[in-house]
Motif scaffolding. Sequence first.
Motif, mmCIF file in Angstrom:
data_model
loop_
_atom_site.group_PDB
_atom_site.id
_atom_site.type_symbol
_atom_site.label_atom_id
_atom_site.label_comp_id
_atom_site.label_asym_id
_atom_site.label_seq_id
_atom_site.Cartn_x
_atom_site.Cartn_y
_atom_site.Cartn_z
ATOM 1 N N GLY A 32 0.790 -1.225 0.000
ATOM 2 C CA GLY A 32 0.000 0.000 0.000
ATOM 3 C C GLY A 32 0.821 1.273 0.000
ATOM 4 O O GLY A 32 0.279 2.375 0.062
ATOM 5 N N SER A 33 2.131 1.149 -0.066
ATOM 6 C CA SER A 33 2.975 2.350 -0.090
ATOM 7 C C SER A 33 3.418 2.639 -1.526
ATOM 8 O O SER A 33 3.350 1.788 -2.401
ATOM 9 N N PHE A 34 3.874 3.838 -1.744
ATOM 10 C CA PHE A 34 4.322 4.263 -3.064
ATOM 11 C C PHE A 34 5.706 4.898 -2.922
ATOM 12 O O PHE A 34 5.866 6.113 -3.047
ATOM 13 N N PRO A 35 6.731 4.075 -2.624
ATOM 14 C CA PRO A 35 8.045 4.603 -2.281
ATOM 15 C C PRO A 35 8.704 5.424 -3.386
ATOM 16 O O PRO A 35 9.383 6.402 -3.100
ATOM 17 N N ALA A 36 8.525 5.053 -4.633
ATOM 18 C CA ALA A 36 9.151 5.815 -5.715
ATOM 19 C C ALA A 36 8.635 7.253 -5.738
ATOM 20 O O ALA A 36 9.379 8.190 -5.997
ATOM 21 N N ALA A 37 7.355 7.426 -5.436
ATOM 22 C CA ALA A 37 6.754 8.766 -5.447
ATOM 23 C C ALA A 37 7.181 9.601 -4.241
ATOM 24 O O ALA A 37 7.086 10.821 -4.273
#
Length: 121
Positions: A32-37
């Motif tokens: 549920g995370s969006f690390p690249a963003a």
Amino acid sequence: MTVHSAETAKVDTTALWSELREKVTLFPTVAGSFPAASFGHIMGGYDAGYYGYLWSEVFSADMFFSRFDKEGVMNPKCGRSYRHLILQPGGSRDGMDMLKDFLGREPTLDAFLKSIGLTKA
């Protein structure tokens, strides 16, 4: 580098990040995370800078283990050589030419691999 060398213009950055993270760090990405963003340097166009940082570590390890470690960190001759061949010209000469002059040869990855524990036993 993987994103920029993809065969398609559409890349699922979240899936790619998760895949590479697990391969490189052996830890999965938090669901549920969006690390690249959330990594501002990558999203802001500074991603190539990180590649450059790694090469600076390769070259500095080569200089250290090839000259300073062998000749002595406090060796005046080695220090003068560094000052004369690297520091004095600054940006007036190509960095690779200065590095080769200081090392007396082409640079290698060997010292860097040793410094991060990836040499053969």
